[in-house]
Design a protein around this motif. Sequence first.
Motif, PDB file in Angstrom:
ATOM      1  N   GLY A  17       0.793  -1.232   0.000  1.00 50.49           N
ATOM      2  CA  GLY A  17       0.000   0.000   0.000  1.00 50.49           C
ATOM      3  C   GLY A  17       0.817   1.269   0.000  1.00 50.49           C
ATOM      4  N   ALA A  18       2.145   1.148   0.209  1.00 52.71           N
ATOM      5  CA  ALA A  18       2.995   2.346   0.217  1.00 52.71           C
ATOM      6  C   ALA A  18       3.408   2.705  -1.205  1.00 52.71           C
ATOM      7  N   ARG A  19       3.550   4.028  -1.481  1.00 51.12           N
ATOM      8  CA  ARG A  19       3.946   4.485  -2.810  1.00 51.12           C
ATOM      9  C   ARG A  19       5.469   4.485  -2.915  1.00 51.12           C
ATOM     10  N   TYR A  20       5.965   4.137  -4.063  1.00 53.56           N
ATOM     11  CA  TYR A  20       7.409   4.062  -4.277  1.00 53.56           C
ATOM     12  C   TYR A  20       7.949   5.475  -4.552  1.00 53.56           C
ATOM     13  N   ALA A  21       8.936   5.903  -3.774  1.00 53.47           N
ATOM     14  CA  ALA A  21       9.559   7.215  -3.945  1.00 53.47           C
ATOM     15  C   ALA A  21      10.886   7.041  -4.663  1.00 53.47           C
ATOM     16  N   PRO A  22      11.028   7.566  -5.868  1.00 51.22           N
ATOM     17  CA  PRO A  22      12.278   7.389  -6.602  1.00 51.22           C
ATOM     18  C   PRO A  22      13.422   8.128  -5.914  1.00 51.22           C
ATOM     19  N   ARG A  23      14.579   7.528  -5.963  1.00 51.50           N
ATOM     20  CA  ARG A  23      15.757   8.140  -5.371  1.00 51.50           C
ATOM     21  C   ARG A  23      16.307   9.207  -6.330  1.00 51.50           C
ATOM     22  N   ASN A  25      19.295  12.132  -7.075  1.00 51.57           N
ATOM     23  CA  ASN A  25      20.670  12.494  -6.742  1.00 51.57           C
ATOM     24  C   ASN A  25      20.679  13.746  -5.865  1.00 51.57           C
ATOM     25  N   PRO A  26      21.472  13.768  -4.786  1.00 49.38           N
ATOM     26  CA  PRO A  26      21.500  14.955  -3.902  1.00 49.38           C
ATOM     27  C   PRO A  26      21.873  16.238  -4.636  1.00 49.38           C
ATOM     28  N   THR A  27      22.707  16.130  -5.669  1.00 54.44           N
ATOM     29  CA  THR A  27      23.065  17.332  -6.432  1.00 54.44           C
ATOM     30  C   THR A  27      21.846  17.941  -7.114  1.00 54.44           C
ATOM     31  N   PHE A  28      20.996  17.061  -7.674  1.00 58.50           N
ATOM     32  CA  PHE A  28      19.779  17.570  -8.308  1.00 58.50           C
ATOM     33  C   PHE A  28      18.809  18.147  -7.282  1.00 58.50           C
ATOM     34  N   GLN A  29      18.758  17.529  -6.102  1.00 61.41           N
ATOM     35  CA  GLN A  29      17.897  18.073  -5.051  1.00 61.41           C
ATOM     36  C   GLN A  29      18.335  19.482  -4.647  1.00 61.41           C
ATOM     37  N   THR A  30      19.646  19.653  -4.467  1.00 61.86           N
ATOM     38  CA  THR A  30      20.153  20.984  -4.109  1.00 61.86           C
ATOM     39  C   THR A  30      19.890  21.990  -5.223  1.00 61.86           C
ATOM     40  N   ALA A  31      20.122  21.579  -6.488  1.00 60.92           N
ATOM     41  CA  ALA A  31      19.881  22.486  -7.611  1.00 60.92           C
ATOM     42  C   ALA A  31      18.414  22.887  -7.703  1.00 60.92           C
ATOM     43  N   ALA A  32      17.520  21.906  -7.487  1.00 59.79           N
ATOM     44  CA  ALA A  32      16.091  22.223  -7.535  1.00 59.79           C
ATOM     45  C   ALA A  32      15.693  23.176  -6.413  1.00 59.79           C
ATOM     46  N   ALA A  33      16.266  22.967  -5.219  1.00 59.98           N
ATOM     47  CA  ALA A  33      15.942  23.852  -4.098  1.00 59.98           C
ATOM     48  C   ALA A  33      16.381  25.283  -4.385  1.00 59.98           C
ATOM     49  N   TYR A  34      17.581  25.443  -4.957  1.00 61.14           N
ATOM     50  CA  TYR A  34      18.040  26.789  -5.299  1.00 61.14           C
ATOM     51  C   TYR A  34      17.244  27.363  -6.473  1.00 61.14           C
ATOM     52  N   ALA A  35      16.838  26.498  -7.412  1.00 66.65           N
ATOM     53  CA  ALA A  35      16.167  26.981  -8.617  1.00 66.65           C
ATOM     54  C   ALA A  35      14.841  27.654  -8.277  1.00 66.65           C
ATOM     55  N   TRP A  36      14.016  27.005  -7.428  1.00 68.16           N
ATOM     56  CA  TRP A  36      12.725  27.627  -7.158  1.00 68.16           C
ATOM     57  C   TRP A  36      12.876  28.886  -6.322  1.00 68.16           C
ATOM     58  N   ARG A  37      13.907  28.936  -5.469  1.00 64.95           N
ATOM     59  CA  ARG A  37      14.149  30.165  -4.710  1.00 64.95           C
ATOM     60  C   ARG A  37      14.591  31.302  -5.636  1.00 64.95           C
ATOM     61  N   ILE A  38      15.462  30.967  -6.609  1.00 65.44           N
ATOM     62  CA  ILE A  38      15.894  31.987  -7.573  1.00 65.44           C
ATOM     63  C   ILE A  38      14.714  32.499  -8.388  1.00 65.44           C
ATOM     64  N   LEU A  39      13.803  31.595  -8.763  1.00 68.46           N
ATOM     65  CA  LEU A  39      12.617  32.019  -9.510  1.00 68.46           C
ATOM     66  C   LEU A  39      11.756  32.971  -8.678  1.00 68.46           C
TER      67      LEU A  39
END
Length: 371
Positions: A17-23, A25-39
């Motif tokens: 019943g649990a949904r699979y969360a894809p792994r 890369n930490p680099t992409f996570q950091t880039a995404a976090a900075y990207a939305w803040r920059i936007l």
Amino acid sequence: MTAPPGREPGARQTPPGARYAPRVNPTFQTAAAYAWRILVVGAVVYAVFSALGRFHEVAAAVFLGLVVTAVLRPVADLLDRVMPRPLAVAVALFGSIVLVLGVLTLVGEVVAGERTGLEREFGDGVGRIERWLEGAPFRLDPRTLDDLQSRIGQYLSSHRSALISTAVSGAGRLVEVVTVFVLALFCSVFFIHSGDRQWNWFCDQLPPKARTRVVIAGRAAWRTFTGYTHGIILVAGTNAVFVGLALFALGVPLALPLALLEFFAAFVPLIGSPIALAIAAVVALAAKGPIVAAVVLVLIVVIGQIEGHLLHPLVMSWAVRLHPVVVALSVIGGAIAAGVLGAVVAVPLVSVLWAVRQALRGAGGAPPGEG
């Protein structure tokens, strides 16, 4: 015991019943976090500049009012020791207005007094330039120059209505400029008289948690802005004196108006002084010939070196700590965004933002970085 088909031994089993969360890369996570803040930051900056663009006259008036306050507030504080505060503010303001009008009147009298001689010198200078272009090494055909003069005359006669409409629109722009100056003077009266009380009232309206940081940011911003204003006035005045003395020694006409033009042009860092001196070189070429014009061009290089390597490091380093590349990009970006006004405002705006960032970083416990 064998593993079920399609599942490797030792693999983590997903609960039913649990949904699979894809792994990711930490680099992409950091880039995404900075990207939305920059936007988000970009959207806020765009909204602010859009609002300023819609009300650019008000923004320009407030900026000029702050400049006047930075220049005349020390004078008013000094006069406040011997007279009431309102009278000190009035004396400082009206004294500065009389001084500016006196300088402009002197420039107008100089231009009017040299008018006859200027017409003769410019006429002789144009003929001298034509003969110079007809000789070696250019060898231009005299008919080419005559054809160029006739084309200019035809263009002016055929576009007379457009020129008249441009002049009329320029008169409308003049009304806007006068309105901005009047509003700036009105704001500067209250800024000089009780600007500190207005700032304290504004800070008192903020939540207690944000009040301390706003006070620190405001002090750093005003300290940097006043330092930049005093420094750029000193640099502009020094450049104007050098240019005026050099043009007067070379016998170039309109030395005083050209020195005044150099003073105002110096408020646009890096590019203002060369443009003003290029105009002086054109005047020298028309009035005194190519040799004096070449000397003025050498003067452009010398004054640029003095301004860039002596005046700015000595006068501006304690108030503004920006790399020359940052200054150049700020001036060009401001000119693209808002024309001449943007080029003038860009460097003090970037300097204030950098000073606020450094002050808040230091107040947060982290050592401030190199400016």
